[in-house]
Design an enzyme around this catalytic site. Structure first.
Site, PDB file in Angstrom:
ATOM      1  N   LYS A  87       0.857  -1.194   0.000  1.00 27.07           N
ATOM      2  CA  LYS A  87       0.000   0.000   0.000  1.00 27.07           C
ATOM      3  C   LYS A  87       0.889   1.239   0.000  1.00 27.07           C
ATOM      4  O   LYS A  87       1.740   1.410   0.880  1.00 27.07           O
ATOM      5  CB  LYS A  87      -0.882  -0.041   1.251  1.00 27.07           C
ATOM      6  CG  LYS A  87      -2.193   0.680   1.126  1.00 27.07           C
ATOM      7  CD  LYS A  87      -3.040   0.386   2.343  1.00 27.07           C
ATOM      8  CE  LYS A  87      -4.356   1.099   2.298  1.00 27.07           C
ATOM      9  NZ  LYS A  87      -5.059   0.972   3.586  1.00 27.07           N
TER      10      LYS A  87
HETATM   11  C1  E4P Z   1      -8.408   1.723   3.631  1.00 24.88           C
HETATM   12  O1  E4P Z   1      -7.554   1.257   2.971  1.00 24.88           O
HETATM   13  C2  E4P Z   1      -8.229   2.846   4.556  1.00 24.88           C
HETATM   14  O2  E4P Z   1      -7.104   2.583   5.317  1.00 24.88           O
HETATM   15  C3  E4P Z   1      -9.417   3.029   5.433  1.00 24.88           C
HETATM   16  O3  E4P Z   1     -10.577   2.601   4.757  1.00 24.88           O
HETATM   17  C4  E4P Z   1      -9.569   4.404   6.001  1.00 24.88           C
HETATM   18  O4  E4P Z   1     -10.799   4.466   6.680  1.00 24.88           O
HETATM   19  P1  E4P Z   1     -11.164   5.615   7.722  1.00 24.88           P
HETATM   20  O5  E4P Z   1     -11.451   6.862   6.962  1.00 24.88           O
HETATM   21  O6  E4P Z   1     -12.378   5.108   8.417  1.00 24.88           O
HETATM   22  O7  E4P Z   1      -9.987   5.766   8.627  1.00 24.88           O
END
Ligand code: E4P
Length: 217
Positions: A87
């Site tokens: 990522k």
């Molecule tokens: C996904 O890859 C993200 O890390 C995540 O969905 C972020 O979500 P949040 O806005 O609830 O922190």
């Protein structure tokens, strides 16, 4: 549509896996820190444990922000398990690194995406997944579902191979809207997936069937 669970909590990942509908996991540094994981060794062990539970893609996020650092960290993470997807944040060096990883056959998830322009860049660089954060867009009174819709349309125009992974899901309606639009993947908290089960007519109907079943005993 693929279902990923957006957590680093092993019990929740196991519960989602046991449901039989889990296709993968996404994590981020905030989710890892929430589980009290500290230090490089503990981080690595935790990713390995997640990969042992899930037979699907597991996103592990780099914390470097320069090209060399992202590449070094990403190569280390990708070598941990074949299911690991690296990522990478949507920054200039991140795009360069995604292009590099794509040439090496290392799969990537481009994260922290908030605009169609960013989505185009990530697809051009060869990202495997693109993570637009729809909940965080909603949080600032813009329309996160509209953003997903726009990106899906753009990717269809050019038959980009990058999969749209709708992230930052807050509720079951987000999941349904993403399904209507044709997002390839949703990554959600377990509670949003479980909320899809709920309907009062199901509860009432089941209570009546069970009551009538008692009469047949
Ligand atoms: C996904 O890859 C993200 O890390 C995540 O969905 C972020 O979500 P949040 O806005 O609830 O922190």
């Amino acid at each position: 549509m693929k279902f990923f669970v957006d957590t680093a909590n092993l019990e929740q990942i196991q519960e989602a896996y046991d449901l039989g509908i889990l296709d993968g996991v996404t994590t981020n540094p905030s989710l890892m820190a929430k589980e009290g994981i500290k230090g490089q060794e503990a981080i690595i062990e935790h990713y390995k444990k997640i990969c042992e539970i899930v037979d699907g893609d597991v996103s592990a996020e780099v914390i470097s922000t320069d090209f060399e650092g992202i590449v070094k960290e990403g190569e280390m993470l990708a070598a941990l398990h074949p299911n690991i997807v690296v990522k990478v944040p949507m920054i200039k060096d991140g795009i360069k690194a995604i292009k590099y990883f794509s040439g090496k056959g290392i799969r990537t998830n481009c994260t922290l995406v908030f605009s169609a322009g960013q989505a185009i860049l990530a697809a051009k660089a060869g990202a495997t997944y693109l993570s637009p954060f729809l909940g965080r867009v909603d949080d600032i009174s813009w329309d996160g579902v509209d953003l997903i819709d726009q990106i899906v349309a753009i990717y269809e125009n050019y038959a980009f191979n990058t999969q749209v992974l709708a992230a930052s899901i807050r509720n079951p309606l987000h999941i349904i809207k993403c399904a209507e639009i044709g997002a390839d993947v949703v990554t959600c908290p377990l509670k949003s997936i479980l909320a899809l089960l709920n309907h009062p007519l199901t509860d009432n109907g089941l209570a009546k069937f069970l009551a009538d079943a008692e009469k047949m005993k």
